[in-house]
Design an enzyme around this catalytic site. Structure first.
Site, mmCIF file in Angstrom:
data_model
loop_
_atom_site.group_PDB
_atom_site.id
_atom_site.type_symbol
_atom_site.label_atom_id
_atom_site.label_comp_id
_atom_site.label_asym_id
_atom_site.label_seq_id
_atom_site.Cartn_x
_atom_site.Cartn_y
_atom_site.Cartn_z
ATOM 1 C CD GLU A 40 58.842 -26.002 11.265
ATOM 2 O OE1 GLU A 40 57.782 -25.745 10.681
ATOM 3 O OE2 GLU A 40 58.766 -26.647 12.536
ATOM 4 C CG HIS A 85 55.825 -33.381 11.252
ATOM 5 N ND1 HIS A 85 54.663 -33.468 11.937
ATOM 6 C CD2 HIS A 85 56.522 -34.142 12.181
ATOM 7 C CE1 HIS A 85 54.770 -34.007 13.124
ATOM 8 N NE2 HIS A 85 55.821 -34.459 13.279
ATOM 9 C CG MET A 127 46.655 -27.226 13.796
ATOM 10 S SD MET A 127 48.315 -28.180 13.768
ATOM 11 C CE MET A 127 48.318 -29.087 15.190
ATOM 12 N NE ARG A 128 39.331 -30.494 10.611
ATOM 13 C CZ ARG A 128 38.522 -31.034 11.345
ATOM 14 N NH1 ARG A 128 38.777 -30.782 12.621
ATOM 15 N NH2 ARG A 128 37.776 -31.917 11.110
ATOM 16 N N GLY A 149 51.016 -19.099 11.780
ATOM 17 C CA GLY A 149 51.275 -18.581 10.259
ATOM 18 C C GLY A 149 52.775 -18.079 10.123
ATOM 19 N N GLY A 204 47.844 -41.181 5.266
ATOM 20 C CA GLY A 204 48.074 -41.179 6.633
ATOM 21 C C GLY A 204 48.588 -39.855 7.520
ATOM 22 C CG ASN A 222 56.451 -22.808 8.329
ATOM 23 O OD1 ASN A 222 57.674 -23.171 7.946
ATOM 24 N ND2 ASN A 222 56.116 -23.442 9.765
ATOM 25 C CG ASN A 238 52.408 -31.231 6.813
ATOM 26 O OD1 ASN A 238 51.681 -30.218 7.095
ATOM 27 N ND2 ASN A 238 52.614 -32.318 7.551
ATOM 28 N NE ARG A 295 38.738 -36.194 10.130
ATOM 29 C CZ ARG A 295 39.445 -35.572 11.134
ATOM 30 N NH1 ARG A 295 39.819 -34.228 10.605
ATOM 31 N NH2 ARG A 295 39.582 -35.667 12.421
HETATM 32 C C1 GRF Z 1 54.996 -25.735 12.280
HETATM 33 O O1 GRF Z 1 56.275 -26.202 13.535
HETATM 34 C C2 GRF Z 1 54.933 -27.087 11.382
HETATM 35 O O2 GRF Z 1 55.719 -27.494 11.329
HETATM 36 C C3 GRF Z 1 53.635 -27.433 11.855
HETATM 37 O O3 GRF Z 1 52.834 -26.527 12.772
HETATM 38 C C4 GRF Z 1 53.802 -25.571 13.077
HETATM 39 C C5 GRF Z 1 53.264 -24.473 12.307
HETATM 40 O O4 GRF Z 1 53.597 -23.067 12.795
HETATM 41 N N1 GRF Z 1 53.111 -28.476 11.043
HETATM 42 P P1 GRF Z 1 53.356 -21.782 12.039
HETATM 43 O O5 GRF Z 1 51.690 -21.660 11.990
HETATM 44 O O6 GRF Z 1 53.672 -21.939 10.425
HETATM 45 O O7 GRF Z 1 54.058 -20.618 12.844
#
Ligand code: GRF
Length: 220
Positions: free
Chosen positions: A173, A108, A89-90, A11, A142, A13, A106, A64
């Protein structure tokens, strides 16, 4: 704007988003943090910021769609109008996407459309790219394929391994994600379709371009 953040792990982000709200850089409220895994650090971060949390273990659902239907219920119960996947992660289904059209985003850790899916940093190193980065995009059906909202770039150094690259991309990020959410809060994001039916994003600010040159701003 009321944001619902979906998480599965550390977490960082989410923390960047919470900090931006606290500092007034993101004029929105984090209305809910929902994790599909109990006990993760992201839930602690939410609680420390006074944000309500929900844990829904995907293992408790038949499929799902059933899981996503419950996620939608929780988000609607908190009047969420923007859904943020931050290390969630889903794979999400049409059940969630149709409930929040063009309102699921999202982040990435690659410059999409290169290196979607897992181990984006490893994919980038193995491909030998000179420039890496991160992408915030709309979510579609996708894997990391939705319309791109913004990107930030960093150089790849000869000394980089996956961990070094991961940490330096993550720093980008944390700059990029709150900024994109603020664009939504300001009503600067518009989505339409091109002739071929592909979604196109229009962001009514020049700051979208400045993130692409983060190499100069951050690395020098
Ligand atoms: C990040 O690298 C994000 O881009 C990817 O998963 C990671 C999540 O990191 N989707 P965090 O949980 O925000 O530390």
């Amino acid at each position: 704007m009321r944001i619902g953040v979906l998480v599965s792990g550390s977490g960082t982000n989410l923390q960047a988003i919470l900090d931006a709200v606290r500092d007034g850089d993101l004029r929105a409220q984090v209305a809910l943090v929902l994790s599909n895994k109990p006990g993760v650090k992201a839930l602690e971060r939410a609680s420390s910021a006074g944000v309500p949390t929900v844990v829904l273990s995907h293992k408790d659902f038949a499929n799902r769609e059933a899981f996503d239907a419950e996620v939608v219920r929780e988000l609607r119960a908190r009047d969420v109008d923007l859904v943020v996947l931050a290390g969630f992660m889903r794979i999400v289904t049409a059940t969630l996407l149709d409930a929040f059209p063009d309102r699921v985003v999202n982040i990435h850790p690659s410059l999409l459309p290169s290196f979607p899916g897992v181990d984006a940093q490893g994919q980038a190193l193995r491909a030998g790219v000179a420039i890496a980065g991160c992408t915030v995009h709309l979510v579609d059906g996708g894997m990391d394929t939705g319309a791109i909202l913004a990107q930030a770039a960093i150089p790849v150094f000869a000394t980089d391994d996956e961990e070094r690259l991961r940490v330096r991309i993550l720093a980008q990020e944390h700059r990029l994600f709150p900024q994109v959410l603020q664009w939504f809060a300001e009503g600067l994001v518009r989505v339409d379709q091109d002739a071929a039916g592909h979604k196109r994003v229009h962001v009514a600010t020049e700051s979208r371009a400045t993130f692409a040159s983060a190499i100069d701003a951050v690395e020098s």
